[in-house]
Design an enzyme around this catalytic site. Structure first.
Site, short mmCIF file in Angstrom:
data_model
loop_
_atom_site.label_atom_id
_atom_site.label_comp_id
_atom_site.label_asym_id
_atom_site.label_seq_id
_atom_site.Cartn_x
_atom_site.Cartn_y
_atom_site.Cartn_z
N HIS A 126 -11.21 -5.49 -3.64
CA HIS A 126 -10.73 -5.45 -2.25
C HIS A 126 -11.85 -5.16 -1.25
O HIS A 126 -11.63 -5.26 -0.03
CB HIS A 126 -9.63 -4.39 -2.08
CG HIS A 126 -8.39 -4.70 -2.86
ND1 HIS A 126 -7.70 -5.88 -2.74
CD2 HIS A 126 -7.73 -3.98 -3.81
CE1 HIS A 126 -6.66 -5.87 -3.57
NE2 HIS A 126 -6.67 -4.74 -4.23
N ASP A 163 -5.79 -9.59 -11.43
CA ASP A 163 -5.17 -8.39 -10.86
C ASP A 163 -3.93 -8.83 -10.06
O ASP A 163 -3.90 -9.93 -9.52
CB ASP A 163 -6.18 -7.69 -9.95
CG ASP A 163 -5.71 -6.32 -9.48
OD1 ASP A 163 -6.15 -5.33 -10.07
OD2 ASP A 163 -4.92 -6.26 -8.51
N HIS A 165 -2.96 -7.87 -7.26
CA HIS A 165 -3.23 -7.97 -5.83
C HIS A 165 -4.28 -9.05 -5.58
O HIS A 165 -5.23 -9.20 -6.36
CB HIS A 165 -3.76 -6.63 -5.29
CG HIS A 165 -2.82 -5.49 -5.52
ND1 HIS A 165 -2.94 -4.65 -6.62
CD2 HIS A 165 -1.75 -5.06 -4.81
CE1 HIS A 165 -1.97 -3.74 -6.57
NE2 HIS A 165 -1.24 -3.96 -5.49
#
Ligand code: ZN
Length: 307
Positions: A126, A163, A165
């Protein structure tokens, strides 16, 4: 040839407060499961070095690296975003997590290891060029990709991110780099609430609606990732290995099984065998239910050893 297992004691010292799901026990749970399965002693263990400033600025502006260093608290926690915090050990842990990816890439490129897994935290996918968010500070997998391209002179590196996300940071960093192919599967809608378009040959995004299970995941990989990967013919396969799409993980509403992580790892290894002399470097991202994280990551590592 052996599979490298790169970690560092400092990765256990990064803490974001009591009850935070991205906790030090995650790394130990994976190691315990490797011991239980008799795999731990078969791995080639290495301590992660710190990533150098030169290695970090291939991905992040120097001002960003310096600002993170400056925000590092002498005591207590420094607030970065609603769920991301720095403790006095965070900056050092983040340097080691990125450095693990550099060492793992070096070991796989030199032939010292066939493949590698980085058992590190904080995670990275992220972290955007100049923004820490979502438990992430430096984008570890992007540091590995740029190291392979700039230092080892590769021209085609693939990043696979399963993942739950979206790896918004990796996409932010690599979207303008034609030397990379990024293949992602993620739950949507789900934080970070982005669903960017697929760019054929460059970025392959496979959003999966809540409730999706093994079949939808495997179909996305087989129908969308695989043809692009075979066209791209990567010289190195990197994996952002998050295990939070597991049915037992409260972080999401996908229903993947432990076996799915073995399966997708096998797919990655086959792609690497066809195009990349078998070279795979994987780094830990999410996964917050300690039991499903441990089982899934150990299955992933076992497949790296066999595949
Ligand atoms: Zn995640």
């Amino acid at each position: 040839m052996a599979v490298a297992f790169v970690s560092h004691p400092h990765c256990l010292r990064h803490q974001m407060g009591d009850g935070h799901p991205e906790c030090p026990a995650r790394l130990g749970a994976i190691e315990d499961e490797l011991h239980t399965r008799g795999l731990y002693d078969l791995l080639l263990h290495r301590d992660a070095p710190r990533a150098s400033v030169d290695q970090l600025v291939r991905v992040h502006p120097l001002e960003y690296v310096e600002s993170l260093s400056n925000r590092s608290p002498a005591e207590g926690l420094a607030h970065i975003d609603p769920d991301t915090w720095m403790c006095p050990d965070t900056f050092e842990a983040a340097l080691r997590a990125a450095g693990a990816n550099v060492l793992a890439t070096d070991m796989v490129m030199s032939g010292a290891a066939a493949r590698a897994f980085c058992n590190v935290r904080p995670p990275g996918h992220h972290a955007e060029r100049a923004t820490a968010m979502g438990f992430c500070f430096f984008n570890n997998v992007a540091v590995a990709a740029r190291h392979a391209l700039e230092h080892h002179g590769l021209t085609r590196v693939a990043v696979l991110d399963f993942d739950v996300h979206l790896g918004n940071g990796t996409e932010d960093i690599l979207r303008d780099d034609p030397r990379t192919l990024l293949c992602s599967s993620y739950q949507y809608p789900l934080w970070p609430d982005q669903n960017p378009p697929t760019v054929p040959g460059r970025i392959i995004n496979c959003p999966l609606p809540p409730g999706s299970g093994s079949e939808a995941f495997r179909r996305a990989v087989t129908e969308h990732w695989l043809p692009e990967l075979d066209r791209f013919a990567p010289q190195l396969v990197l994996i952002s290995a998050g295990f939070d799409a597991h049915a037992a993980d409260d972080m999401s509403h996908l229903r993947l099984s432990t076996a799915d992580y073995g399966w997708v790892t096998g797919v990655a290894c086959e792609v690497a065998e066809r195009h990349a002399q078998g070279r795979v470097v994987s780094t830990l991202e999410g996964g917050y239910n300690l039991r499903s994280l441990a089982a899934s990551a150990a299955t992933h590592i076992e497949k790296l050893m066999l595949g």
